[in-house]
Each structure stands twice: as C-alpha cells, then as structure tokens.
Design an enzyme around this catalytic site. Structure first.
Site, mmCIF file in Angstrom:
data_model
loop_
_atom_site.group_PDB
_atom_site.id
_atom_site.type_symbol
_atom_site.label_atom_id
_atom_site.label_comp_id
_atom_site.label_asym_id
_atom_site.label_seq_id
_atom_site.Cartn_x
_atom_site.Cartn_y
_atom_site.Cartn_z
ATOM 1 N NE ARG A 1 -7.094 -0.726 9.272
ATOM 2 C CZ ARG A 1 -7.954 0.110 8.695
ATOM 3 N NH1 ARG A 1 -7.887 0.326 7.381
ATOM 4 N NH2 ARG A 1 -8.862 0.744 9.408
ATOM 5 C CE LYS B 1 -6.411 2.574 2.202
ATOM 6 N NZ LYS B 1 -5.033 2.255 2.553
#
Length: 500
Positions: A481, A442
């Site tokens: 995840r 991210k």
C-alpha cells in the site's frame, strides 16, 4: 523454526480460523451457524477438493458449499484459493479456481459422493454419459472426496466401490498425490507435515515436476482476482483534509480531481485503489461515519463509472463499508482488524467481499503509547491469527482474508523494521495468508533517513517494499500500500524478476 514459531504453528494448525470464502452472504451465514454447532458422536471428517473454470468461479464454489450443507455436509475450514491451468481435456478452457474444504458429516462415503454429484448436477455440470458431458471439459463446479475418516487425528478410511452411472468411489482419491492443485490446498488445511500413505504432503509436492504450480489468489467481485504470484501494488487515495502525508490536497471536496488521481495511479501500475475518508495517523480523532461516507461513496461511484480498477474502502465503520461496497468497492480494509465496530465482521461476511485485517493496539489516538513487545514478530503473528479466528467465526472465510501486520501502528521504528524484515515469517506463522504491507512514508523511515517531510520519503518506501519482497519469502507475494505507485511498481518489478 524457533520455539515460538513452532508453538504458534501448532496453535495455528489446531485452531485455524481461516475458512475459504464464499462470494455470497448466504454461505457466510451458513459458516457462522456451523462453527457454533457441536459435532455429533457419529460425525465423520472429510476433505473435499473443489474447483470451477466457468465464469463466476468463486460464486459457483460458494453455491456448491451452500448446497452441500443442505445435504448434511458441514464446512468447518477451508483453504486458500489457487488459480491453475486445466489438466487435459479440450483446448481453450479458462483457468480453474481450486481449493479444498474440511467438512463434518454423518454421511457414509457412498452417500457423500452421491451428495457431491447431486450438487454438481444442480449447478449445471452434465453427468458422465449424459448429453453435453465432456471428459475433462469445462465445468461450473467439480467436487472430489479426497480423504474421509472418523478420527479427529485424521485416521482415514479406505473405501472402494462402483456407484453405477459410470461413477466409481475410491477413498482416498486415487490421483490426489500427483496433483499440485489438490496437494497445495490440503497443505493449507492439514499442514505440510500431514502423513498419508507413508508420505507427507510436503514430500508429495516436492516430488512433482515444477511446472504450473498455480497462484494463490484473492477473489474479487465480477470474477476478477488479485494474483499473488507477483507483488501487488495498492495505490492510496485519501479523501481527507488531515492525513499525515497527503491531507489537504482537496480530494475530499473535488471528485473530478480525485478520480483523475485514481485513474493515473491505475495507469502507473496500481492493481487496486484504496480509498479512505478518515485519517488514522497517530493522534487522529474518529470521523463520524456519515461524514466518512460523504467523502468516499460519491468518489467510488464516480470512479466506477470510468474504470473497472479494483477498489478497496479503507474504513473502521461497518456502515461505511456497506455503503462503499454498494457503490462499487471490491474489498474492505479495516485498520482495526474488525475490532473497532462490532458490526464490521458480520457486515463483511454479508456483503461477501474480501477483508484486510490489520494488527493494531488501541486506536490512532492511543496507539503511540502501546509500542512495547517482547517479540514483535511473534506477537503480531499471534494477534493476526486471533483476528482471523474472529473473522471466521463471523462468517468471513479464509480465501477472503488478507492480513496486515500494521507497520507504524503501535510499533516503534525498530518494531516496524522487524515487521518488514520478517514479513515472510509472519506469513508462514499465519498459514501462508496474503499479507498487505503499508510502509509508505511512515515515521520509521524518518528515523532511518532523517527526512522530516513525508512526501520526500518515497525512495525509502521503495527500499522497504523491495526488502520485504526479497527477504527469503517462499509463500505468496505481498500487497504493498503506497502513495507513489510508479516508483514502487518499477522497484518491485525488478525485485520480482531478481527473485524469479
């Protein structure tokens, strides 16, 4: 706790939306109707402990609650599920799924006990003294009345009596104070500070020997579970041409390559594979459900033919979720928390698989402008509780819910870091629900490391996962995840070992 935590905790206990999950749609419809129906003045509250250790355990529990409703027992709230070892009885038994439910009924304690025994018999459990009965033996379902009362503040009745047929009635249940597999679900329902018999549930649990405390589990189809007593790794498989990290690899066009990638992730230690056909990167536009299904459903069917690895469908669309579950998916992962498509939560309840509800403001197209919070941790926790309430009202029960704070979704780098650092606090404010965390590659990792290429952020991803796994958590472990399964699995194995 801070004052905000105390407030949210009180709010959560009073307005809890978590409801234990059936694995069949009929019970979900029952929950939806019962939640809307007002209590009568003659209704009493009861806490029932439920368990099963024969194949299709979650199905048996769901069937039991459905049959109880036909006897006038209305389920209003349920606990998490825990998998525990049998206590006593013959050897070789399977492990139990244990939970508890809060119910409303106009039945007396004696009538309620008869209803419970009738349901047990209907599901194949031999009655005491009958042919086939084995004391403490395996059972399709076990239902015990733990507490019973007529006061909203839980001022419980004490009742004893001989029901005949070798069945005695004693409420409160005489042995629940010494059983962790009952006390833990009761704490989910009533809070650890609930006082009964002069002691809180927390004090009772602390006094028990620290042996098999059981593991919180998320039940999956075909009697499989995700055990939350260790970190769970979810491998990402994007069948998209435009995902921020791995789009364009051709997995949306070459099913054989995509299946091989999924199988490799399972071999590397993925506990579940998350398949998505729509990019949700910042600024991404919506993909039509038909195109999303064309990308994902054939892939799920092909993977299911060669592997029984659990599969999650990453989608905001109810039609895609239904089609994916029909193709073999075991879980729904909705980044909108069920808010984007009004049909999603009813669909999740109907297909009766667990659903992951993520916190996000706006949509992927607009979320970058919605990153302002006074207290990101408290506000995200409150938002997740609201999503869970909506899911419960739609018939998705508590033990079928996973919550995701939405790292990077309408959160800036500082906010995303706070969610990782305080994942345990979010979990506590959300009643101990299993959390899914998605830090993989991210943008907040770029803000820290300066690494512009998302693919080169796997070391930072592993660090974020290890931090979340070790920052003071006392509840169930988390689901992570990630793209790089092998590296994160190794890092989390070490983190879990160090955390004991």
């Amino acid at each position: 706790c801070t004052r905000v935590e105390a407030y949210l905790t009180r709010k959560m206990i009073c307005r809890s939306t978590f409801l234990s999950a059936p694995s069949v749609g009929s019970f979900s419809r029952l929950l939806r109707s019962d939640l809307r129906r007002p209590l009568s003045s003659s209704s009493r509250q009861a806490v029932l402990a439920v368990g099963s250790n024969l194949p299709n355990r979650a199905d048996h529990l769901s069937s039991a609650l459905r049959l109880l409703s036909e006897h006038g027992v209305r389920i209003s709230r349920t606990s998490l599920l825990r998998e525990t070892a049998p206590v006593g009885g013959p050897g070789g038994q399977g492990r139990y799924l244990n939970g508890a439910v809060l119910a409303a009924t106009e039945l007396s304690p004696a009538e309620l006990l008869r209803a419970c025994k009738s349901v047990e018999g209907a599901l194949g459990r031999p009655a005491p003294g009958s042919s086939g009965y084995v004391r403490n033996g395996p059972r399709t379902v076990d239902i015990d009345i733990v507490l019973y009362g007529d006061d909203p503040q839980m001022d419980w009745t004490v009742e004893r009596g001989d029901m005949g047929d070798g069945v005695d009635l004693e409420v409160p249940h005489p042995r629940f104070r010494g059983r962790e597999f009952v006390l833990a679900p009761l704490s989910d329902l009533l809070g650890g500070g609930f006082l009964t018999g002069g002691r809180t549930l927390h004090e009772m649990r602390a006094a028990l020997p620290d042996n098999d405390r059981g593991a919180v589990v998320v039940p999956l189809p075909r009697d499989r579970v995700l055990r939350m007593d260790r970190s769970v790794v979810m491998g990402i498989l994007n069948a998209t041409p435009d995902s921020f990290s791995d789009g364009g690899r051709g997995l949306d066009r070459d099913i054989e390559v995509a299946v091989a990638s999924a199988v490799r992730m399972a071999e590397e230690g993925a506990d579940i594979i998350d398949i998505g056909g729509e990019s949700t990167r910042p600024g991404a536009k919506e993909v039509h459900p038909d195109e999303e299904m064309q990308r994902t459903v054939p892939l799920i069917e092909a993977l299911r033919r060669v592997s029984d690895v659990p599969i999650s469908i990453d989608t905001r669309h109810a039609a895609c979720a239904r089609a994916a579950v029909g193709a073999g998916a075991d879980m729904i992962n909705d980044v909108s928390g069920g808010t984007f498509d009004p049909h999603m939560l009813p669909a999740a309840a109907e297909v009766a698989v667990p659903v992951c509800l993520m916190h996000m403001r706006g949509t992927p197209e607009t979320m970058a402008s919605l990153q302002d919070y006074d207290d990101v941790v408290a506000e995200v926790a409150e938002g997740l509780c609201a999503l869970a309430r909506q899911a419960e009202s739609a018939g998705v029960p508590r033990w079928a819910q996973v919550l995701d704070p939405g790292i990077g979704f309408a959160k800036d780098a500082e906010g995303s870091l706070a969610l990782v650092r305080h994942a345990d606090r979010i979990q506590r404010l959300c009643g101990g629900a299993p959390l899914l965390l998605g830090p993989s590659r991210k943008g907040f990792l770029r803000a820290i490391t300066g690494e512009a290429n998302p693919v080169e952020r796997d070391f930072g991803t592993a660090a974020a996962c290890v931090a979340a796994a070790t920052y003071g958590g006392t509840g169930p472990c988390h689901i992570y995840r990630v793209h790089n399964v092998r590296g994160v699995r190794q890092a989390l194995m070490v983190a879990d070992a160090l955390s004991g």
